[in-house]
Design a protein around this motif. Sequence first.
Motif, PDB file in Angstrom:
ATOM      1  N   ALA A  24       5.487  61.473 -32.503  1.00 34.00           N
ATOM      2  CA  ALA A  24       6.038  62.412 -33.490  1.00 34.00           C
ATOM      3  C   ALA A  24       7.117  61.783 -34.358  1.00 34.00           C
ATOM      4  CB  ALA A  24       6.602  63.642 -32.770  1.00 34.00           C
ATOM      5  N   GLY A  25       7.716  60.659 -33.908  1.00 33.73           N
ATOM      6  CA  GLY A  25       8.713  59.971 -34.726  1.00 33.73           C
ATOM      7  C   GLY A  25      10.052  59.712 -34.065  1.00 33.73           C
ATOM      8  N   PHE A  26      10.267  60.192 -32.832  1.00 28.14           N
ATOM      9  CA  PHE A  26      11.529  59.909 -32.148  1.00 28.14           C
ATOM     10  C   PHE A  26      11.592  58.427 -31.800  1.00 28.14           C
ATOM     11  CE2 PHE A  26      10.945  64.425 -31.589  1.00 28.14           C
ATOM     12  CZ  PHE A  26      12.224  64.945 -31.715  1.00 28.14           C
ATOM     13  N   ASN A  27      12.783  57.817 -31.985  1.00 27.21           N
ATOM     14  CA  ASN A  27      12.871  56.366 -31.778  1.00 27.21           C
ATOM     15  C   ASN A  27      13.896  55.957 -30.716  1.00 27.21           C
ATOM     16  OD1 ASN A  27      15.157  56.925 -33.272  1.00 27.21           O
ATOM     17  ND2 ASN A  27      14.573  55.693 -35.052  1.00 27.21           N
ATOM     18  N   LYS A  28      14.394  56.924 -29.949  1.00 26.70           N
ATOM     19  CA  LYS A  28      15.260  56.604 -28.813  1.00 26.70           C
ATOM     20  C   LYS A  28      15.054  57.652 -27.734  1.00 26.70           C
ATOM     21  CE  LYS A  28      19.922  56.994 -28.837  1.00 26.70           C
ATOM     22  NZ  LYS A  28      21.340  56.650 -29.148  1.00 26.70           N
ATOM     23  N   VAL A  29      15.130  57.219 -26.486  1.00 28.02           N
ATOM     24  CA  VAL A  29      15.033  58.133 -25.346  1.00 28.02           C
ATOM     25  C   VAL A  29      16.280  57.963 -24.494  1.00 28.02           C
ATOM     26  CG1 VAL A  29      13.767  58.737 -23.251  1.00 28.02           C
ATOM     27  CG2 VAL A  29      12.506  58.064 -25.298  1.00 28.02           C
ATOM     28  N   VAL A  30      16.928  59.077 -24.182  1.00 27.34           N
ATOM     29  CA  VAL A  30      18.085  59.066 -23.286  1.00 27.34           C
ATOM     30  C   VAL A  30      17.724  59.879 -22.045  1.00 27.34           C
ATOM     31  CG1 VAL A  30      20.483  59.774 -22.961  1.00 27.34           C
ATOM     32  CG2 VAL A  30      19.757  58.785 -25.146  1.00 27.34           C
ATOM     33  N   PHE A  31      17.803  59.232 -20.891  1.00 26.09           N
ATOM     34  CA  PHE A  31      17.539  59.905 -19.622  1.00 26.09           C
ATOM     35  C   PHE A  31      18.857  60.396 -19.020  1.00 26.09           C
ATOM     36  CE2 PHE A  31      13.945  56.793 -19.653  1.00 26.09           C
ATOM     37  CZ  PHE A  31      12.899  57.707 -19.637  1.00 26.09           C
ATOM     38  N   THR A  70      15.725  53.622  -8.627  1.00 25.79           N
ATOM     39  CA  THR A  70      14.398  54.199  -8.409  1.00 25.79           C
ATOM     40  C   THR A  70      13.797  54.655  -9.725  1.00 25.79           C
ATOM     41  OG1 THR A  70      15.006  54.962  -6.202  1.00 25.79           O
ATOM     42  CG2 THR A  70      13.133  56.053  -7.233  1.00 25.79           C
ATOM     43  N   PHE A  71      14.611  55.289 -10.546  1.00 22.54           N
ATOM     44  CA  PHE A  71      14.149  55.812 -11.821  1.00 22.54           C
ATOM     45  C   PHE A  71      13.660  54.683 -12.727  1.00 22.54           C
ATOM     46  CE2 PHE A  71      14.208  57.989 -15.832  1.00 22.54           C
ATOM     47  CZ  PHE A  71      13.930  59.314 -15.504  1.00 22.54           C
ATOM     48  N   LYS A  72      14.403  53.605 -12.772  1.00 25.86           N
ATOM     49  CA  LYS A  72      14.007  52.478 -13.617  1.00 25.86           C
ATOM     50  C   LYS A  72      12.700  51.863 -13.128  1.00 25.86           C
ATOM     51  CE  LYS A  72      18.553  51.163 -15.398  1.00 25.86           C
ATOM     52  NZ  LYS A  72      19.618  50.137 -15.415  1.00 25.86           N
ATOM     53  N   GLU A  73      12.534  51.773 -11.807  1.00 29.32           N
ATOM     54  CA  GLU A  73      11.319  51.193 -11.246  1.00 29.32           C
ATOM     55  C   GLU A  73      10.100  52.056 -11.549  1.00 29.32           C
ATOM     56  OE1 GLU A  73      11.929  50.658  -7.087  1.00 29.32           O
ATOM     57  OE2 GLU A  73      13.587  49.246  -7.357  1.00 29.32           O
ATOM     58  N   VAL A  74      10.259  53.381 -11.454  1.00 29.30           N
ATOM     59  CA  VAL A  74       9.123  54.284 -11.605  1.00 29.30           C
ATOM     60  C   VAL A  74       8.735  54.471 -13.073  1.00 29.30           C
ATOM     61  CG1 VAL A  74       8.331  56.666 -11.248  1.00 29.30           C
ATOM     62  CG2 VAL A  74       9.593  55.489  -9.445  1.00 29.30           C
ATOM     63  N   ILE A  75       9.729  54.555 -13.975  1.00 35.62           N
ATOM     64  CA  ILE A  75       9.403  54.825 -15.379  1.00 35.62           C
ATOM     65  C   ILE A  75      10.273  54.084 -16.388  1.00 35.62           C
ATOM     66  CG2 ILE A  75      10.830  56.943 -15.386  1.00 35.62           C
ATOM     67  CD1 ILE A  75       8.820  58.070 -17.464  1.00 35.62           C
ATOM     68  N   GLU A  80      18.267  54.578 -23.117  1.00 39.27           N
ATOM     69  CA  GLU A  80      19.623  54.565 -22.559  1.00 39.27           C
ATOM     70  C   GLU A  80      19.702  55.582 -21.425  1.00 39.27           C
ATOM     71  OE1 GLU A  80      23.044  53.928 -24.976  1.00 39.27           O
ATOM     72  OE2 GLU A  80      21.846  53.903 -26.814  1.00 39.27           O
ATOM     73  N   TYR A  81      20.713  55.422 -20.578  1.00 42.81           N
ATOM     74  CA  TYR A  81      20.910  56.308 -19.428  1.00 42.81           C
ATOM     75  C   TYR A  81      22.304  56.911 -19.462  1.00 42.81           C
ATOM     76  CZ  TYR A  81      16.840  53.837 -17.562  1.00 42.81           C
ATOM     77  OH  TYR A  81      15.587  53.303 -17.399  1.00 42.81           O
ATOM     78  N   VAL A  82      22.389  58.179 -19.125  1.00 44.10           N
ATOM     79  CA  VAL A  82      23.678  58.821 -18.884  1.00 44.10           C
ATOM     80  C   VAL A  82      23.559  59.547 -17.551  1.00 44.10           C
ATOM     81  CG1 VAL A  82      24.211  59.080 -21.338  1.00 44.10           C
ATOM     82  CG2 VAL A  82      23.068  60.948 -20.130  1.00 44.10           C
ATOM     83  N   PHE A  83      24.712  59.846 -16.965  1.00 37.19           N
ATOM     84  CA  PHE A  83      24.706  60.355 -15.598  1.00 37.19           C
ATOM     85  C   PHE A  83      25.392  61.710 -15.495  1.00 37.19           C
ATOM     86  CE2 PHE A  83      24.809  55.704 -15.585  1.00 37.19           C
ATOM     87  CZ  PHE A  83      23.563  55.461 -14.996  1.00 37.19           C
ATOM     88  N   ARG A 135       9.296  50.460 -17.835  1.00 33.79           N
ATOM     89  CA  ARG A 135       8.096  50.358 -18.676  1.00 33.79           C
ATOM     90  C   ARG A 135       8.282  51.095 -20.004  1.00 33.79           C
ATOM     91  NH1 ARG A 135       5.765  53.740 -14.724  1.00 33.79           N
ATOM     92  NH2 ARG A 135       5.151  55.819 -15.461  1.00 33.79           N
ATOM     93  N   ILE A 136       9.064  52.172 -20.007  1.00 35.46           N
ATOM     94  CA  ILE A 136       9.325  52.880 -21.251  1.00 35.46           C
ATOM     95  C   ILE A 136      10.158  52.010 -22.192  1.00 35.46           C
ATOM     96  CG2 ILE A 136      10.532  54.863 -22.262  1.00 35.46           C
ATOM     97  CD1 ILE A 136       7.859  55.518 -20.914  1.00 35.46           C
ATOM     98  N   ALA A 137      11.044  51.217 -21.603  1.00 35.42           N
ATOM     99  CA  ALA A 137      11.938  50.379 -22.406  1.00 35.42           C
ATOM    100  C   ALA A 137      11.178  49.323 -23.205  1.00 35.42           C
ATOM    101  CB  ALA A 137      12.979  49.724 -21.508  1.00 35.42           C
TER     102      ALA A 137
END
Length: 304
Positions: free
Chosen positions: A45-52, A61-66, A77-80, A69-71
């Motif tokens: 759709a045009g989004f160019n960044k993903v923040v989890f 665990t999150f980085k290993e599972v998804i 980027e990640y926030v907590f 590969r998304i990167a």
Amino acid sequence: MKDTTLVIMAAGIGSRFGGGIKQLEPMGPNGEIIMDYSIHDAVEAGFNKVVFVIRKDLEETFKEVIGNRIATKVNVEYVFQEIDNLPEGFGVPEGRKKPWGTGQAILACKGVVNEPFMVINADDYYGKEGFVKIHEYLTDGHKTDVEYDMCMAGFILGNTLSDNGAVTRGVCVVDDNEHLIGVNETSGIVKTADGAAYEKDGKLVPIDPKSHVSMNMWGFTPEFLDVLDAGFREFLGGLKEGDIKSEYLLPSIVDSMIKDGRAAVTVLESNDKWFGVTYKEDKPTVVASIRKLIDEGKYPESLY
């Protein structure tokens, strides 16, 4: 091209999903999880960044599972979201076990998200239409004369029900200009022979299955993060002694802004069928639904 970000709320553990991390449960034919399909649709759709938005203890665990590969496909980027991530002067009440809700989750993006952004849940499949419409809205510029211009995907209630039990949905009240007036949080909604109904005083009350409902698919401008920041302090300052369960929730925050005349929320109708893993028994339905979408040519056999 205007920068836009997809924010995915993925900090929760689904107790109704057998205590596992339902956001990371494989659903696609090659181990894809629901988030894979959402991110695929968002980038398309045009989004160019993903923040989890995740918990710090799930990061590896999150980085290993998804995440890893998304990167390779989009900026990540990640926030907590943590229970003790609080403004100066506030502490965690004794006995509180969980973080502070979806408002706090999105507030964690402050300083990382500086462009128009979309918010979704990690464990919900939304279909393509909502991503396209919200991206178009966010990139078209300010459309109302109020301070905060927002949008949300309005799903058709009948397209969001589970075969495996009752659900809670935010049923939308919408004016003639497709602006949101309010959201009525309605619990105990089930499928019926006539469409849908919810339980009240021991009886089933019919509800229009064509009603618009909010599935936490929102479009915001970055200034909204400042509103969340100030509002969180106000929320914490108003807690009564012994209150260990109150949550700072996006629908309530937006509803308050609408009533104060500070925000206008345009409801963008999506006719896609929503599905998710509210219950462990939902998984086979989700797997079959994804298989059907692939067979219809809406997704490739393998996303990667």
